[in-house]
Design a protein around this motif. Structure first.
Motif: not given
Length: 583
Positions: A178-182, A231-234, A240-245, A295-298
């Protein structure tokens, strides 16, 4: 972790603060182990019927002291970690701003204003988070998590601990993927934000033009498109970010299930007590944040790394204008010998100037006339060292201007460009921009020389009148005259007026030129203009066409040539006569 290596210089510089902050953060982590253990002990004593009022009060006092100590320690680590991270943002912001001031025109042609603003705001904020939140989550995820796991093994049961930690390898795999894609998506999101910033800055600056041509709706639609792209890019980042939790929650859920199954069996077999089991469950709960922190660290590191790369890319840009290591620091003085055989703009083969040569004695005035786009402004750009790569030599006082330091050259040249820029402050502050210590009399003297003093005095707040962004509250002629006054305030050795009188009437123009001739009898002046009346008094006048000098001489000599100069003079005289008798 590469971004920590990139920021190694800062952590080394602030190692005392970070060692202090991390040390107290670790102490807080250790103190956090006490409440769950005390709770387990109390539960066991209740079960055994050995809990007394005195014992309960003792444990409550210990819990209170522990809480107060944690409060104090948290304050110390926050001040050292969060406070120090703000220093990093300040250092990078200053470094970036200093870098902007050192860059040449090519740099600002390559990067748009909105993009540079995004680097100086969003990117620096992301980097600061690495040195603040990044350190916190790193310590929490690695050290705090490690301390908690150690306590679980020593205080409760090592077998139960190993069983509960079985899902943890999944955490490392998920975080890496997930970090690489983020990282990739965040770079694209930052780029989209920069483009939107560009659009915003450009639209606000050009609002008068947009309204004049009735393009409000079209501009709004263009802005909506840029916003939609942001908006689309974010959204792609947040997906990806939402998958961490959820991933962390799933892994922690597995740990809880294994703990309940195995721990329940150990309680039933009396391998551990109910108090130990409760303590262990609380320790598992304490592991939730360190696991989330991974997850937050990455997330923080990938965002910070992408932003640092963007900022570092800017800082790696070099100016094409390089000072000689042994540059002359003495202020320019003397005659000008301008000889440029050939000049082309960077990345262009089109010849802009060719065989331009003139000599100008100190105290003389040179007039430069020609059609729009003939090369007049380009001549001045070379004199101001905006470009250094040309065939030829420009000498000031028998010294090549490239041998002077930029300060020795530019601080003694007063340049008034065609497009005047005024700052969003008062008239007085704009005039004395080059020297904020000048008194009111000096400011008024410069304003009187440029025939703008009377205009200022008619304003309600006089010299304290705010001009608005880029001088929006002033007329074109007032902005030109204020710009000339600002250039005169430093008493420059060389004054360059690049079509700086185009917005004033003939009478005002004549008054300004007469004042300059009297005031600057011992300094050099160059005046470029479309109106012949602006250069009539010049000691020499050159006519530029397609980057070449096609005519030169005094006013009378040029009239005698019956060339372009005389044709333009006659045409402008006819226009003035027609305007004067038009009623």
């Amino acid at each position: 972790m590469g971004v920590y290596k990139k920021l190694g210089w800062f952590f080394k510089q602030e190692k005392k603060a970070y060692i202090t902050g991390i040390s107290f953060l670790i102490l807080v982590s250790i103190l956090q182990l006490l409440p769950p253990r005390i709770l387990g002990i109390v539960i066991d004593e209740i079960k055994q019927g050995s809990l007394t009022k005195i014992v309960l009060i003792k444990w409550l006092i210990i819990l209170t002291v522990t809480a107060l100590t944690q409060y104090l320690f948290r304050y110390i680590w926050r001040m050292n970690i969060w406070g120090t991270s703000a220093k990093l943002e300040r250092i990078l912001r200053k470094r970036l701003f200093d870098h902007f001031t050192e860059m040449d025109n090519s740099f600002f042609q390559k990067y748009r204003t909105g993009d540079l603003m995004a680097h100086a705001t969003n990117d620096l904020n992301a980097i600061r988070n690495v040195a603040g939140g990044g350190i916190l989550t790193f310590v929490d995820s690695i050290i705090t998590g490690g301390i908690t796991i150690t306590a679980m093994m020593i205080v409760v049961d090592w077998r139960l601990t190993l069983i509960a930690l079985i899902p943890l390898p999944l955490l490392g795999v998920a975080s890496r993927v997930l970090g690489s894609k983020l990282h990739t998506r965040f770079r694209k999101a930052q780029a989209a934000f920069s483009h939107m910033n560009d659009k915003t800055q450009e639209s606000i600056s050009g609002m008068k033009v947009i309204k004049t041509f009735g393009q409000e709706n079209e501009d709004v639609e263009d802005f909506k498109l840029k916003t939609a792209q942001v908006v689309s890019a974010n959204r792609k980042v947040y997906k990806i970010d939402s998958l961490f939790d959820p991933v962390m929650t799933f892994i922690i859920g597995i740990s809880y299930i294994l703990t309940i199954i195995v721990g329940g069996h150990l309680v039933m077999t009396n391998a551990i007590t109910i108090g130990d089991f409760v303590t262990f469950i609380n320790y598992i709960a304490m592991l939730v944040w360190p696991m989330f922190a991974i997850g937050r660290l990455f997330n923080i590191l990938e965002r910070g790394s992408a932003s640092y790369d963007r900022v570092e890319g800017l800082l790696q840009e070099t100016s094409k204008i390089v000072e000689n290591p042994d540059a002359i620091q003495t202020a320019i003085k003397g005659d000008i010998d301008y000889t440029v055989e050939k000049f082309c703009y960077p990345k262009s083969s089109a010849v802009v100037l060719q065989d331009i040569h003139f000599e100008l004695k100190r105290g003389q005035t040179l007039g430069v006339v020609g059609k729009t786009g003939s090369g007049k402004t380009t001549m001045f750009k070379l004199l101001l060292r905006e470009y250094d790569r040309y065939k030829g030599q420009i000498r000031y006082g028998n010294t090549d201007i490239r041998d002077y330091s930029l300060n020795a050259l530019l601080q003694h040249i007063g340049y008034v460009p065609q497009d005047q820029f005024l700052f969003s402050t008062s008239i007085k502050e704009n005039i004395r921009f080059a020297d904020q210590e000048l008194d009111q009399s000096a400011v008024e003297h410069a304003a009187k020389l440029t025939a703008v003093h009377e205009d200022i005095m008619e304003m309600e707040q006089g010299y304290d009148t705010l001009v608005g962004e880029r001088g929006v509250s002033l007329s074109g002629g007032q902005k030109q005259r204020l710009s000339i006054a600002r250039a005169l305030i430093i008493k420059p050795e060389l004054l360059i007026l690049d079509d700086a009188l185009s917005a004033v009437d003939a009478k005002t123009e004549e008054a300004i030129l007469n004042a300059l001739k009297h005031e600057r009898s011992e300094q050099t002046t160059i005046i470029a203009a479309h109106r012949i009346s602006s250069v009539l008094h010049a000691d020499e006048i050159i006519v530029i066409e397609e980057g070449k000098i096609i005519e030169r001489g005094t006013h009378l000599e040029l009239l005698a040539l019956n060339g372009w100069y005389k044709e333009m003079y006659d045409k402008q005289q006819l226009e003035r006569t027609t305007e004067g008798g038009g009623d």
